[in-house]
Enzyme design. Structure first.
Site, mmCIF file in Angstrom:
data_model
loop_
_atom_site.group_PDB
_atom_site.id
_atom_site.type_symbol
_atom_site.label_atom_id
_atom_site.label_comp_id
_atom_site.label_asym_id
_atom_site.label_seq_id
_atom_site.Cartn_x
_atom_site.Cartn_y
_atom_site.Cartn_z
ATOM 1 N N THR A 1 1.208 -51.680 69.562
ATOM 2 C CA THR A 1 1.059 -50.381 69.167
ATOM 3 C C THR A 1 0.663 -49.446 70.974
ATOM 4 O O THR A 1 0.703 -50.009 71.198
ATOM 5 C CB THR A 1 -0.352 -50.840 67.775
ATOM 6 O OG1 THR A 1 -0.498 -49.634 67.890
ATOM 7 C CG2 THR A 1 -1.321 -52.031 69.087
ATOM 8 N N GLU B 1 -1.070 -53.132 63.344
ATOM 9 C CA GLU B 1 -1.247 -54.636 63.011
ATOM 10 C C GLU B 1 -1.452 -54.678 62.215
ATOM 11 O O GLU B 1 -2.211 -56.059 61.813
ATOM 12 C CB GLU B 1 -3.011 -53.622 64.253
ATOM 13 C CG GLU B 1 -3.621 -53.426 64.822
ATOM 14 C CD GLU B 1 -2.843 -51.517 65.317
ATOM 15 O OE1 GLU B 1 -2.521 -51.380 64.192
ATOM 16 O OE2 GLU B 1 -3.901 -51.669 66.239
ATOM 17 N N LYS C 1 1.173 -37.429 66.516
ATOM 18 C CA LYS C 1 2.240 -38.590 65.711
ATOM 19 C C LYS C 1 2.806 -37.066 65.562
ATOM 20 O O LYS C 1 3.142 -36.580 64.884
ATOM 21 C CB LYS C 1 1.564 -39.325 64.932
ATOM 22 C CG LYS C 1 2.841 -40.011 64.115
ATOM 23 C CD LYS C 1 2.046 -41.187 63.591
ATOM 24 C CE LYS C 1 3.276 -42.609 63.871
ATOM 25 N NZ LYS C 1 2.264 -43.503 62.314
ATOM 26 N N TRP D 1 4.562 -42.840 68.280
ATOM 27 C CA TRP D 1 3.062 -41.632 69.064
ATOM 28 C C TRP D 1 3.471 -41.307 70.086
ATOM 29 O O TRP D 1 3.987 -41.417 71.340
ATOM 30 C CB TRP D 1 2.060 -42.946 69.762
ATOM 31 C CG TRP D 1 1.932 -43.121 68.319
ATOM 32 C CD1 TRP D 1 1.686 -44.663 67.260
ATOM 33 C CD2 TRP D 1 1.074 -42.668 67.105
ATOM 34 N NE1 TRP D 1 1.086 -44.892 66.430
ATOM 35 C CE2 TRP D 1 0.351 -43.881 65.783
ATOM 36 C CE3 TRP D 1 0.009 -41.656 67.390
ATOM 37 C CZ2 TRP D 1 -0.504 -43.531 64.708
ATOM 38 C CZ3 TRP D 1 -1.045 -41.380 65.654
ATOM 39 C CH2 TRP D 1 -1.091 -42.769 64.642
HETATM 40 P P1 AMP Z 1 1.945 -47.295 63.536
HETATM 41 O O1 AMP Z 1 0.972 -47.961 64.226
HETATM 42 O O2 AMP Z 1 2.171 -46.589 64.401
HETATM 43 O O3 AMP Z 1 2.187 -47.717 61.938
HETATM 44 O O4 AMP Z 1 0.667 -46.083 62.779
HETATM 45 C C1 AMP Z 1 0.121 -46.111 62.186
HETATM 46 C C2 AMP Z 1 -1.082 -45.522 62.075
HETATM 47 O O5 AMP Z 1 -0.137 -43.882 60.934
HETATM 48 C C3 AMP Z 1 -1.896 -44.597 60.941
HETATM 49 O O6 AMP Z 1 -3.662 -45.498 61.224
HETATM 50 C C4 AMP Z 1 -2.402 -43.008 60.462
HETATM 51 O O7 AMP Z 1 -3.089 -42.904 61.441
HETATM 52 C C5 AMP Z 1 -1.118 -43.067 60.401
HETATM 53 N N1 AMP Z 1 -0.953 -42.849 59.276
HETATM 54 C C6 AMP Z 1 0.483 -44.531 58.485
HETATM 55 N N2 AMP Z 1 0.530 -43.988 57.262
HETATM 56 C C7 AMP Z 1 0.002 -43.106 57.073
HETATM 57 C C8 AMP Z 1 0.093 -41.985 55.710
HETATM 58 N N3 AMP Z 1 0.603 -42.435 54.739
HETATM 59 N N4 AMP Z 1 -0.163 -40.714 55.600
HETATM 60 C C9 AMP Z 1 -1.215 -40.357 57.018
HETATM 61 N N5 AMP Z 1 -1.287 -41.254 57.695
HETATM 62 C C10 AMP Z 1 -0.615 -42.364 57.951
#
Ligand code: AMP
Length: 560
Positions: free
Chosen positions: A190, A340, A452, A457
């Site tokens: 991550t 996570e 994002k 990221w």
């Molecule tokens: P990742 O670990 O790269 O999968 O990113 C996770 C993060 O993406 C979360 O903590 C959120 O900030 C963002 N995220 C994931 N799904 C959504 C969603 N449906 N709406 C808004 N933010 C999201």
């Protein structure tokens, strides 16, 4: 007294065995690269196989891996696109007692090397389209003993072997090793809020439970009758677990490989009679444009089989949900999760009695949704108090579930995991949210200093450090600005040193060697000062409010 049920371990071979026996005839379709056109663009070629054949090759891969002299729990990295071969690795590597470490192919090569070294990967499986990276990886990652290339190679590469030949030279695994359900099965990195990425290690148990829990109708709704196109990359949280979920329940799987543009996706959805597809909002914006174009030209696609477009990774605006529904009769389901959380935490299916296409239905579907079974959510204030679920009070979202990480690899980032007064372990997501009385979670902001863009990221801290190394820069804060295509793009807010001037172009040129191209800020605002909080940190939230609606190119280097 003790219960008297069998202690059956929840392991990935139970999924592989279902593929091999019960669903052997179910199809797996992959778009592969057949060559390049005159503009250098990849030409697609469709590969068709079955779960039975994938299972056979997965078992050959497992026995091939066992012959390499690795120890249980050793990491096997993949730098691969979505395809039947990657699915084989999903099944075969963990079934051999090894850990499948899926690496993000979009990262800057230096980050890839850092991650391969941090994970101490001993074997690398790499897609032929990335073969040019092999010599540099070989030189920078001495612990990688063997490199296998998936797909044909025009010429031999020193230090790299042919994956297919390696797999097919072995007989299928005759007997699975004894696997504990809590043994590591897969690994993903991550992005760190500050500093380096962190490793999350999924177990066999978390994979099996996540597959069971994400399939039901009130979660993602995957069943044997479905044809599922996961556009989300297999290096992002195991493609939201879908390859395992689909295999467990016997759904047909369709993979788009390197092709993620609107026309390629629309064609694939139509041709493979896809019923469920999953991706980030950027992908859906591309698909929407293509569906609009085709309809306007009187040649609409036939997507009558398509029941659900699962959208996650970033917020799905209500306008997008409405556009798909109103213009194309297509239903979008928003889901939320993280690396996570393996990842499924919530899905925004509407409660019984609410029409999904009513105003109330849209408002609920634009939220991230309700927790799926076995997931607990709570809200925490900055001083550690639990906050009410009233739909108004904002707090940090904390989560626990059998498929949520309890720590990071090598014990890093421990402050994200903590025990509350209830004696339970919780994980702090870094998302700032509300939760209403019915359990609908709604993201309001992000505590993480990350941007994002298109589902990937970008570290604002890394960009700030690089920009602040420029001799004309005194201070710099990088924040997310909204972008219709990519959701967010980086905006640099820069205070020059007294008497100095600097332009956006100069700064971008200065930092270009350090970052992947898509990390570079789209715009720079030159200002006299930055808001600073009591602890001496830049107040990013204030800056985000100040520059809300800012557009790249509007005032690229002037004061906003
Ligand atoms: P990742 O670990 O790269 O999968 O990113 C996770 C993060 O993406 C979360 O903590 C959120 O900030 C963002 N995220 C994931 N799904 C959504 C969603 N449906 N709406 C808004 N933010 C999201």
């Amino acid at each position: 007294m003790q219960g008297n049920m069998m202690d059956v371990q929840l392991t990935i071979p139970t999924i592989l065995e279902r593929m091999r026996t019960q669903y052997a005839g179910r199809e797996v379709v992959s778009l592969m690269v057949a060559g390049r056109d005159e503009k250098g663009q990849p030409i697609p070629h469709k590969h068709r196989t079955t779960y039975g054949a994938v299972a056979d090759r997965a078992l050959r891969l497992a026995s091939a891996m066992q012959g390499l002299g690795l120890n249980p729990g050793d990491r096997v990295a993949t730098l691969c696109v979505n395809s039947f071969r990657h699915l084989e690795a999903y099944m075969g590597v963990p079934s051999a007692g090894l850990v499948l470490h899926t690496v993000n192919i979009r990262l800057h090569p230096e980050q890839v090397v850092w991650i391969l070294n941090h994970a101490e990967d001993r074997v690398l499986i790499i897609e032929n389209v990335f073969a040019a990276m092999i010599p540099a990886i070989r030189a920078a990652c001495p612990q990688i003993e063997r490199v296998f290339v998936m797909g044909p190679l025009p010429q031999a590469i020193p230090g790299a072997e042919d994956y297919d030949a390696f797999v097919m030279a072995h007989e299928p695994l005759a007997r699975y090793p004894d696997l504990e359900e809590n043994a590591p099965a897969a690994m993903c990195y991550t992005s760190g809020t500050t500093g380096n990425p962190k490793g999350v290690i999924y177990t066999h148990r978390s994979t099996v439970l996540h597959s069971l829990a994400s399939a039901p109708k009130d979660a993602l709704g995957v069943s044997e009758a479905d044809s599922v196109l996961a556009i989300v990359p297999m290096f992002h949280v195991n493609a939201w677990g879908l390859p395992y979920t689909c295999a467990m329940y016997g759904a047909k799987q369709v993979f788009a490989g390197v092709f993620s543009d609107g026309p390629s996706i629309a064609r694939l959805l139509q041709e493979e009679e896809v019923t469920i597809t999953a991706g980030v909002p950027t992908i859906w914006m591309g698909l929407l444009a293509e569906l609009d174009r085709a309809k306007a030209e009187g040649t609409p696609y036939d997507l009558s089989r398509l029941q659900t477009l699962i959208s996650g990774g970033s917020a799905s605006p209500e306008s997008m949900l409405r556009a798909f529904e109103d213009r194309h009769g297509l239903r979008m389901l928003q889901a939320w999760g993280m690396t996570e959380t393996h990842p499924l935490g919530t899905a925004s299916n509407v409660p019984v009695g609410v029409d999904p296409t009513s105003d109330e239905g849209y408002a609920l579907r634009a939220k991230q949704g309700r927790a799926v079974p076995l997931v607990e959510l709570a809200l925490l204030s900055d001083d550690g108090q639990l906050l009410p679920h009233d739909g108004k009070t904002m707090g940090r979202l904390i989560i626990r579930a059998p498929w949520v990480a309890s720590s990071y690899f090598k014990g890093e980032g421990q402050s994200n995991f903590f025990t509350l007064d209830d004696g339970k372990l919780w994980f702090d997501t870094g998302d700032i949210v509300t939760i209403d009385e019915r359990g609908f979670m709604h993201i309001q902001d992000r505590a993480k200093d990350l941007i994002k863009s298109g589902g990937e990221w970008i570290s604002s801290v890394d960009l700030e450090n690089a920009i602040m190394a420029h001799p004309a820069v005194a201070q710099c804060a990088v924040i997310a600005m909204d972008d219709p295509k990519w959701d967010e793009r980086p905006l640099a807010v820069v205070v020059p040193r007294p008497g100095q001037t600097v332009s956006h172009e100069e700064l971008v040129e200065f930092i270009t060697p350090k970052f992947a191209r898509w990390w570079l800020p789209d715009a720079t605002v030159i200002t006299e000062s930055l808001p600073i909080g009591a602890t001496g940190k830049f107040l990013k939230r204030e800056l985000r409010d100040q520059y809300r609606g800012y557009k790249a190119g509007s005032q690229a280097t002037s004061d906003a």
